[in-house]
Design a protein around this motif. Structure first.
Motif, short mmCIF file in Angstrom:
data_model
loop_
_atom_site.label_atom_id
_atom_site.label_comp_id
_atom_site.label_asym_id
_atom_site.label_seq_id
_atom_site.Cartn_x
_atom_site.Cartn_y
_atom_site.Cartn_z
N ALA A 156 86.97 9.85 75.32
CA ALA A 156 87.61 10.46 74.16
C ALA A 156 86.76 10.27 72.91
O ALA A 156 85.98 9.32 72.80
CB ALA A 156 88.99 9.86 73.95
N SER A 157 86.95 11.20 71.95
CA SER A 157 86.17 11.17 70.71
C SER A 157 87.07 10.99 69.50
O SER A 157 88.28 11.24 69.56
CB SER A 157 85.37 12.46 70.57
N LEU A 158 86.47 10.58 68.39
CA LEU A 158 87.23 10.24 67.19
C LEU A 158 86.46 10.67 65.94
O LEU A 158 85.26 10.42 65.83
CB LEU A 158 87.47 8.72 67.15
N VAL A 159 87.17 11.30 65.01
CA VAL A 159 86.64 11.57 63.67
C VAL A 159 87.34 10.63 62.70
O VAL A 159 88.57 10.53 62.70
CB VAL A 159 86.89 13.04 63.25
N MET A 160 86.56 9.92 61.87
CA MET A 160 87.12 9.00 60.88
C MET A 160 86.72 9.48 59.49
O MET A 160 85.54 9.57 59.17
CB MET A 160 86.62 7.58 61.12
N ALA A 161 87.72 9.77 58.67
CA ALA A 161 87.49 10.24 57.31
C ALA A 161 87.91 9.19 56.31
O ALA A 161 88.97 8.57 56.45
CB ALA A 161 88.26 11.54 57.05
N GLY A 162 87.09 9.00 55.28
CA GLY A 162 87.37 8.02 54.25
C GLY A 162 86.15 7.17 53.97
O GLY A 162 85.16 7.19 54.71
N ASP A 163 86.22 6.44 52.89
CA ASP A 163 85.18 5.48 52.54
C ASP A 163 85.85 4.17 52.16
O ASP A 163 87.08 4.12 51.99
CB ASP A 163 84.32 6.00 51.38
N GLY A 164 85.07 3.14 52.01
CA GLY A 164 85.66 1.87 51.64
C GLY A 164 84.67 0.73 51.75
O GLY A 164 83.52 0.92 52.17
#
Length: 375
Positions: free
Chosen positions: A230-238
């Motif tokens: 499975a694949s994952l997109v992660m949006a955001g910064d920190g």
């Protein structure tokens, strides 16, 4: 007919759910004929913050006023309450509404010795995330207790937040109201995933509190129905992006996890089929509401107000910080899409009924008038 109010909202956070809440409230109150001003942090300004504030300018008839608001403690904590007090007087403000720990402190310090304007406060998690055993937690909780006498009302975004405040700090001696965050009608328009979408998407700040490390650890063992990983997109910064990148590399997930930076939530939702929000702590997270309204199944944790959002479908909520339990939930979503869709239908109905922007603004406006009438 009730006269229009003059409202000054005070906040520190330039991004996230707190900012979104204040922005929504500012627009809606302005459209109802009220005059609204904003006090914002001058220390955390950047291009993105400036753009967001500029987009609010037409709704902030009373202006946007930058003032120093240190993240923990600093000189601004002495000067800003006095500046807010002076500004409120010059603008003939009826309501001071502080958001987050710092906003709440400043409006109530500005209210000292006065009957008007009335001071209201919405914690948005904020002070509730400070450990009572830490020095900063002890200080902020002591300040909370001392300032209750200056508080016209505390607005909690969830029953969980109200109960946590009573347990960690003190049972409030002022008026309290639970008013859920709300979404606009357009946010309930379903989003169709893009043709080449990922299996999972995450939207949030890249820091430990958001459960980013258990998330990538869980992903490592999840496979699609065709046997492919499975694949994952992660949006955001920190602040922990680099550490996250290192963990992804160490787990051998570089080709399965795509970090896309800060993007509008609905744009990110279109990049995947299932939202995963594995937070270790929350109050009333907008992203859970937004993903559900947009038509994405949501895998999330049993923390904060999330069980209130999903009342009636809480059995599938995951224990926070448990990568194995999160992996099992993600794999189950891959294996049982029909059950996932049935749960989504129930959850969308719940969110539409209990979390509308119109209801949120109407309840806050009514509270403003009620508190003013009692001052």
């Amino acid at each position: 007919m009730d006269r229009p109010l003059r409202i000054l909202q005070v906040m520190r956070a330039p991004v996230g759910g707190l900012f979104r809440h204040v922005a929504d409230l500012t627009r809606a109150l302005s459209k109802k004929g009220h005059s609204v001003g904003l006090v914002v942090d001058s220390l955390a300004s950047d291009a993105q913050t400036e753009q967001r504030l500029a987009a609010l300018a037409e709704f902030a008839e009373l202006g946007i006023h930058p003032m120093p608001m240190p993240r923990v403690l600093g000189k601004g904590d002495l000067t800003t309450p006095l500046a807010v007090r002076k500004l409120a007087g010059s603008l003939s403000i009826d309501i001071l509404h502080g958001h987050g720990a710092k906003g709440g402190f400043y409006v109530r310090l500005a209210h000292l010795g006065r009957r008007r304007p009335s001071a209201l406060y919405t914690p948005h998690g904020g002070v509730l995330h400070f450990s009572p055993s830490s020095r900063s937690g002890q200080l902020f909780h002591w300040l909370e207790r001392k300032l209750l006498s200056q508080t016209g009302a505390i607005i909690f975004e969830s029953g969980f937040a109200r109960d946590t405040y009573s347990r960690l700090i003190t049972p409030p001696t002022c008026r309290t109201e639970i008013i859920y965050n709300g979404l606009g009608t357009a946010e309930f328009e379903p989003i169709a995933p893009e043709d080449r979408s990922a299996d999972f998407v995450f939207v949030g700040e890249l820091r430990e509190l958001k459960g980013i490390f258990p998330l990538v650890e869980a992903l490592a063992g999840v496979k699609r129905h065709d046997g492919l990983p499975a694949s994952l997109v992660m949006a955001g910064d920190g602040p922990q992006r680099l550490e996250l990148e290192e963990r992804i590399s160490a787990l051998g997930l570089a080709d399965r996890v795509k970090l896309v930076g800060s993007q509008p939530a609905r744009d990110v939702f279109a990049q995947g089929k299932i939202a995963v929000i594995p937070s270790l702590a929350e109050s009333m997270p907008y992203v859970v509401l937004e993903a559900t309204a947009a038509g994405l199944p949501v895998i999330t944790t049993k923390v904060g107000g999330i069980p209130e959002i999903f009342a009636g479908t809480t059995d599938t909520l995951v224990a926070p910080g448990d990568a194995a339990a999160l992996r099992a939930a993600m794999q189950s979503a891959m294996d049982h899409p029909d059950a996932l869709e049935a749960e989504l239908a129930l959850r969308r109905r719940r969110v539409a009924e209990a979390f509308s922007l119109e209801a949120m603004v109407g309840q806050i406006e009514a509270l403003y008038r009620d508190v003013l009438g009692q001052s």
